[in-house]
Design a protein around this motif. Structure first.
Motif, PDB file in Angstrom:
ATOM      1  N   ARG A 106     -84.370  55.451  17.334  1.00 59.73           N
ATOM      2  CA  ARG A 106     -83.008  55.283  16.858  1.00 59.73           C
ATOM      3  C   ARG A 106     -82.099  55.015  18.116  1.00 59.73           C
ATOM      4  N   ALA A 107     -82.324  55.346  19.215  1.00 57.33           N
ATOM      5  CA  ALA A 107     -81.582  55.069  20.345  1.00 57.33           C
ATOM      6  C   ALA A 107     -81.978  53.717  20.867  1.00 57.33           C
ATOM      7  N   ALA A 108     -83.059  53.256  20.510  1.00 58.58           N
ATOM      8  CA  ALA A 108     -83.369  51.782  20.838  1.00 58.58           C
ATOM      9  C   ALA A 108     -82.809  50.720  19.938  1.00 58.58           C
ATOM     10  N   VAL A 109     -82.807  51.225  18.743  1.00 59.97           N
ATOM     11  CA  VAL A 109     -81.925  50.243  17.585  1.00 59.97           C
ATOM     12  C   VAL A 109     -80.582  50.331  17.807  1.00 59.97           C
ATOM     13  N   ALA A 110     -79.893  51.618  18.422  1.00 58.52           N
ATOM     14  CA  ALA A 110     -78.475  51.813  18.671  1.00 58.52           C
ATOM     15  C   ALA A 110     -78.193  50.665  19.827  1.00 58.52           C
ATOM     16  N   ASP A 111     -79.158  50.636  20.752  1.00 55.34           N
ATOM     17  CA  ASP A 111     -78.885  49.605  21.824  1.00 55.34           C
ATOM     18  C   ASP A 111     -78.873  48.502  21.591  1.00 55.34           C
ATOM     19  N   VAL A 112     -79.651  47.944  20.498  1.00 51.10           N
ATOM     20  CA  VAL A 112     -79.951  46.513  20.093  1.00 51.10           C
ATOM     21  C   VAL A 112     -78.368  46.342  19.234  1.00 51.10           C
ATOM     22  N   ALA A 137     -73.847  31.754  28.619  1.00 46.82           N
ATOM     23  CA  ALA A 137     -73.332  32.032  30.013  1.00 46.82           C
ATOM     24  C   ALA A 137     -72.143  33.186  29.650  1.00 46.82           C
ATOM     25  N   THR A 138     -71.298  33.081  28.735  1.00 46.97           N
ATOM     26  CA  THR A 138     -70.327  33.955  27.984  1.00 46.97           C
ATOM     27  C   THR A 138     -71.145  35.073  27.509  1.00 46.97           C
ATOM     28  N   LEU A 139     -72.134  34.911  26.994  1.00 46.86           N
ATOM     29  CA  LEU A 139     -72.750  36.290  26.160  1.00 46.86           C
ATOM     30  C   LEU A 139     -73.550  37.111  27.245  1.00 46.86           C
ATOM     31  N   ARG A 140     -73.855  36.458  28.241  1.00 43.32           N
ATOM     32  CA  ARG A 140     -74.776  37.246  29.309  1.00 43.32           C
ATOM     33  C   ARG A 140     -73.500  37.909  30.172  1.00 43.32           C
ATOM     34  N   ARG A 141     -72.257  37.375  30.351  1.00 42.71           N
ATOM     35  CA  ARG A 141     -71.377  38.237  31.146  1.00 42.71           C
ATOM     36  C   ARG A 141     -71.024  39.327  30.474  1.00 42.71           C
ATOM     37  N   ARG A 142     -70.606  39.125  28.878  1.00 44.42           N
ATOM     38  CA  ARG A 142     -70.288  40.167  28.204  1.00 44.42           C
ATOM     39  C   ARG A 142     -71.287  41.053  27.878  1.00 44.42           C
ATOM     40  N   PHE A 143     -72.724  40.919  27.766  1.00 42.84           N
ATOM     41  CA  PHE A 143     -73.530  41.695  27.322  1.00 42.84           C
ATOM     42  C   PHE A 143     -74.887  41.327  28.355  1.00 42.84           C
ATOM     43  N   ALA A 188     -77.389  40.133  18.390  1.00 44.03           N
ATOM     44  CA  ALA A 188     -77.330  39.394  19.496  1.00 44.03           C
ATOM     45  C   ALA A 188     -76.731  37.852  18.876  1.00 44.03           C
ATOM     46  N   ALA A 189     -77.813  37.524  17.753  1.00 44.40           N
ATOM     47  CA  ALA A 189     -77.459  36.223  17.346  1.00 44.40           C
ATOM     48  C   ALA A 189     -75.900  35.751  16.772  1.00 44.40           C
ATOM     49  N   GLN A 190     -75.373  37.095  16.083  1.00 43.11           N
ATOM     50  CA  GLN A 190     -74.090  37.063  15.526  1.00 43.11           C
ATOM     51  C   GLN A 190     -72.997  36.699  16.736  1.00 43.11           C
ATOM     52  N   ALA A 191     -73.301  37.538  17.903  1.00 43.56           N
ATOM     53  CA  ALA A 191     -72.421  37.665  18.991  1.00 43.56           C
ATOM     54  C   ALA A 191     -72.303  36.012  19.671  1.00 43.56           C
ATOM     55  N   LEU A 192     -73.527  35.337  19.445  1.00 42.85           N
ATOM     56  CA  LEU A 192     -73.755  33.983  20.268  1.00 42.85           C
ATOM     57  C   LEU A 192     -72.757  32.929  19.033  1.00 42.85           C
TER      58      LEU A 192
END
Length: 292
Positions: free
Chosen positions: A81-87, A113-119, A280-284
């Protein structure tokens, strides 16, 4: 046999609190419900877990054997659950993307680059497909969640979201005489050109524009390696039609760069598997340009 986590939690509560009454009070459940859950677990396992004596419940041999595995299962479930929450919360994870080289440098690289700075916990892998069929294979077999490609593309039977368009520029060897301002396509008649293969939609867009203008080109060289094109132009091997990032790189090296008249524009899109995108894909996707 079906044993759920709730049953194991109730079983360990009884073990840890020394009886049903105290366990029910500790985990805030009605005592009959807890007793029923324990009996249901015993039926599923086919054994008695407790000896029911006048002084309360005592673990059987089978019950003692279950304690350690039950604790491990619940610990693993908590970790999962913690791993899923982290993702979900973008604290960790990996995003695999397929993209043609020109789209990797723009718009993908600034978005990553922006994604990596934020996450910073998100790792990104970018693969370059050989062609659109290879791109579709990478998405279908799960090697990549997302792909960026030029339009139009064959029917890949995958969801396609148009993102934007890139202007194509004429990039001429250093010292080439050229008027200021946009360069008419007809002025390029018989110009030796470096033919960049492997990017069918972008190449097809340029060839269609030249054909419409009645312009005939002379093939000076053929390459699948886009990174070699700018050095070839600077070495006087021929002209090229490139998107803005490569054109700017060539201009810094002394190439003559002009917009085209009429403009040549190639649309690009995101391709992905059916269904919901990962966080992650949605954020990108939110960092990439939208349809114009």
């Amino acid at each position: 046999m079906t044993v759920d986590l709730r049953q194991l939690e109730y079983f360990l509560a009884v073990v840890d609190h020394g009886g049903v009454t105290r366990a029910a009070a500790a985990i805030r459940i009605a005592q009959p419900s807890l007793s029923q859950a324990i009996r249901g677990l015993e039926r599923e396992l086919g054994i008695e877990l407790f000896h029911r004596t006048g002084r309360g419940l005592v673990l059987t041999v089978g019950g003692e054997a279950l304690v350690a595995p039950a604790r491990q299962v619940l610990q693993d479930a908590t970790a999962a659950r913690a791993a899923v929450a982290d993702v979900v919360n973008l604290r960790t994870g990996r995003l695999d993307i397929a993209a043609h080289a020109a789209l990797t440098v723009d718009p993908l690289t600034p978005a990553i680059a922006t994604l990596r700075r934020r996450f910073p916990g998100i790792a990104v892998r970018v693969l370059e497909p050989r062609d659109d069929e290879d791109l579709a294979r990478l998405v279908r077999d799960g090697s990549c969640e997302l792909a960026l490609t030029y339009l139009p593309i064959p029917d890949l039977r995958l969801p396609v979201r148009e993102l934007g368009a890139q202007q194509v520029w004429a990039v001429l060897p250093p010292g080439t005489p050229a008027p200021d301002g946009p360069l008419p396509l007809r002025a390029l008649q018989d110009t030796p050109v470096i033919d960049i293969q492997g990017h069918s939609a972008l190449r097809a867009t340029v060839l269609a524009a030249l054909a419409t203008a009645g312009v005939r080109m002379r093939r000076a060289a053929v390459t699948r390696h886009r990174e070699a094109v700018v050095p070839m132009v600077l070495a006087q091997a021929g002209a090229a039609f490139l998107t803005r990032w490569y054109a700017d790189e060539a201009a810094r090296g002394g190439a003559v760069v002009r917009a085209l008249d009429p403009p040549v524009v190639c649309r690009f899109a995101l391709v992905h598997r059916p269904g919901r995108l990962s966080p992650a894909a949605q954020a990108l996707l939110e960092l990439l340009p939208g349809p114009e």
